[in-house]
Design a protein around this motif. Structure first.
Motif, PDB file in Angstrom:
ATOM      1  N   ILE A   1      70.110  27.066  56.016  1.00 35.23           N
ATOM      2  CA  ILE A   1      68.769  27.133  56.605  1.00 35.23           C
ATOM      3  C   ILE A   1      67.764  26.452  55.689  1.00 35.23           C
ATOM      4  O   ILE A   1      66.946  25.629  56.121  1.00 35.23           O
ATOM      5  CB  ILE A   1      68.364  28.595  56.881  1.00 35.23           C
ATOM      6  CG1 ILE A   1      69.253  29.209  57.968  1.00 35.23           C
ATOM      7  CG2 ILE A   1      66.896  28.674  57.302  1.00 35.23           C
ATOM      8  CD1 ILE A   1      69.017  30.689  58.172  1.00 35.23           C
ATOM      9  N   THR A   2      67.822  26.790  54.384  1.00 40.74           N
ATOM     10  CA  THR A   2      66.873  26.193  53.436  1.00 40.74           C
ATOM     11  C   THR A   2      67.129  24.693  53.281  1.00 40.74           C
ATOM     12  O   THR A   2      66.188  23.913  53.129  1.00 40.74           O
ATOM     13  CB  THR A   2      66.946  26.881  52.065  1.00 40.74           C
ATOM     14  OG1 THR A   2      68.247  26.697  51.488  1.00 40.74           O
ATOM     15  CG2 THR A   2      66.670  28.369  52.179  1.00 40.74           C
TER      16      THR A   2
ATOM     17  N   GLY B   1      67.061  25.626  60.289  1.00 40.03           N
ATOM     18  CA  GLY B   1      66.129  25.179  59.259  1.00 40.03           C
ATOM     19  C   GLY B   1      65.388  23.910  59.640  1.00 40.03           C
ATOM     20  O   GLY B   1      64.185  23.776  59.392  1.00 40.03           O
TER      21      GLY B   1
END
Length: 465
Positions: free
Chosen positions: A153-154, A33
């Motif tokens: 990831i976010t 990310g």
């Protein structure tokens, strides 16, 4: 009394080891990310310092996607040869080297090479970490552990946006890119303490090592023995991905559907927002660098929060209804944003309404196509071809990602702002109809049942029945 206490203590210890292992693997998702998100804030300063054109900016963005596609293709072979642990270690080394080379790049050419190295690392991480997590985590928490990887990831994207905003006041793009070295070093050190995957060890004939790993990760020796027996049983089914692909038309249908799903995910336009967020905020009327950077942070925060919607809906509503709703929300968000750019965003109300539509689009993606495409791609592949099928779909994701990143600024220049966003809105409408016609509902259906329906020739949309 003491035996009971000892058992409970052992149980807690095993759980803490499992969560430590899973957290370190999920740290690869954080780096994934960070490297996706960091370029959005750094690009305006890089283009100013290096005096690069829009086309060269596209290549700075998309060069990482090229590396990720290569990394994803090579990960299947590498995971087979050296295992999940050492594949993650190679990925961590590439994260460190790529981050340092990016920070110290003297010109655009070196920066492109560094971005390709980071792409290789991202490609390895995007393949290896979910596979490792699924093989190492106990069945009862496997779903939450893989969901944690997606959430990381976010969070990585949001952290990159926050870091970019902090460094934007001084224009320090080299620090934006270089600070990622710190979590990359943490991952590299942490991977040394990870066990090998028990499934990979058993596949290599190291049953004793596999048993010892499972005993460290499970609540009891009996549970570890039972799981090892199941692993041995599954290994009796020989995987033959390429041979199955060339000889079985039903397996080819699953591979092609995986390719289609990943193309759909990328051509929603989400990564256009991720890579070019400050520019889009500029198009929406927010002229100052500070406004654009803080707007980008809001994008990252909404992306994180909306991912929780997907976690809550996917097993309640199902994959197909959630995808249809998500594509509809994205089509409306992109369509209205394009319309606002067509009529002009001069007033304060128009500016904030445009950003509301942008955030609406992000919510639509994060609650549907973002996580659910990965879920479906892993569910539709039969056991004998799962490694091959997921390798192909993961590589497709990065190739499509590269195409989107390398064409957006050219589309803005040639089609205009409004038409570009209308194109993406139209694609999301098309994806609603594709979902209705082809995508199966796999909620509460075993993988074996899906495989049986697929191999018996049932229509793709019915293989989850």
């Amino acid at each position: 009394m003491s035996n009971s206490t000892s058992y409970k203590a052992g149980k807690r210890s095993n759980k803490s080891v499992t969560f430590f292992v899973c957290f370190l693997a999920a740290l690869a998702g954080l780096l994934f990310g960070l490297d996706i998100g960091v370029i959005a804030g750094a690009l305006p300063f890089i283009s100013h310092d290096f005096q690069i054109t829009s086309h060269q900016q596209e290549w700075v963005v998309s060069s990482m996607m090229f590396g990720a596609a290569v990394g994803a293709v090579g990960s299947g072979w590498m995971n087979f040869r050296i295992g999940r642990k050492y594949s993650l270690m190679i990925g961590a080394v590439l994260f460190v080297v790529g981050s340092l080379c990016s920070a110290f790049a003297p010109d655009t050419q070196i920066l492109l090479i560094a971005r390709v190295l980071l792409g290789l690392a991202v490609g390895i991480a995007s393949y290896t970490a979910p596979v490792y997590l699924s093989e190492i985590a106990p069945e009862k928490i496997r779903g939450s552990m893989i969901s944690m990887y997606q959430l990381m990831i976010t969070i990585g994207i949001l952290a990159a946006y926050l870091s970019d905003t902090g460094f934007s006041y001084s224009g320090s793009w080299r620090w934006m890119l270089g600070v990622i070295t710190i979590p990359a070093l943490l991952l590299l050190v942490g991977v040394f303490f990870l066990p090998d995957s028990p499934r990979w060890l058993a596949a290599r004939g190291n049953d004793d090592k596999a048993r010892r790993v499972l005993e460290k990760l499970r609540d009891s020796s009996e549970q570890a023995r039972n799981e090892l027996n199941e692993i041995r049983e599954s290994l009796k089914i020989k995987q033959s991905g390429w041979g199955l692909f060339t000889n079985n038309k039903n397996f080819r249908r699953a591979v092609y559907l995986g390719i289609l799903l990943q193309v759909m995910q990328q051509f929603t336009g989400m990564n256009v927002i991720m890579y070019y967020a400050p520019k889009i905020f500029g198009l929406a009327g927010f002229a100052s660098t500070s406004e654009q950077m803080w707007g980008t942070v809001i994008v990252g925060l909404v992306n994180v929060l909306a991912t929780f919607i997907a976690i809550g809906l996917v097993d309640r509503w199902g994959r197909k209804p959630t995808l249809k709703l998500g594509f509809l929300v994205m089509a409306i968000g992109m369509g209205v944003l394009g319309t606002m750019m067509h009529i002009g965003v001069e007033s304060t109300v128009a500016k904030y309404f445009s950003i509301a539509m942008l955030l609406m689009f992000i919510i639509g993606f994060a609650m549907s196509a973002g996580p659910l495409i990965w879920v479906l791609c892993s569910e539709i592949q039969p056991l004998k071809g799962r490694d091959f099928g997921i390798t192909v779909s993961t590589a497709t994701n990065w190739i499509a990602n590269m195409i989107v990143g390398a064409t957006f600024l050219t589309m803005l220049d040639s089609l205009g702002n409004a038409n570009t966003f209308w194109v993406y809105a139209g694609l999301n409408v098309v994806f609603i109809f594709i979902t209705i016609a082809l995508i199966p509902e796999t909620k509460n259906v075993s993988l074996e049942h899906i495989e049986r329906n697929l191999m018996n020739g049932k229509a793709l949309k019915n293989i989850g029945e």
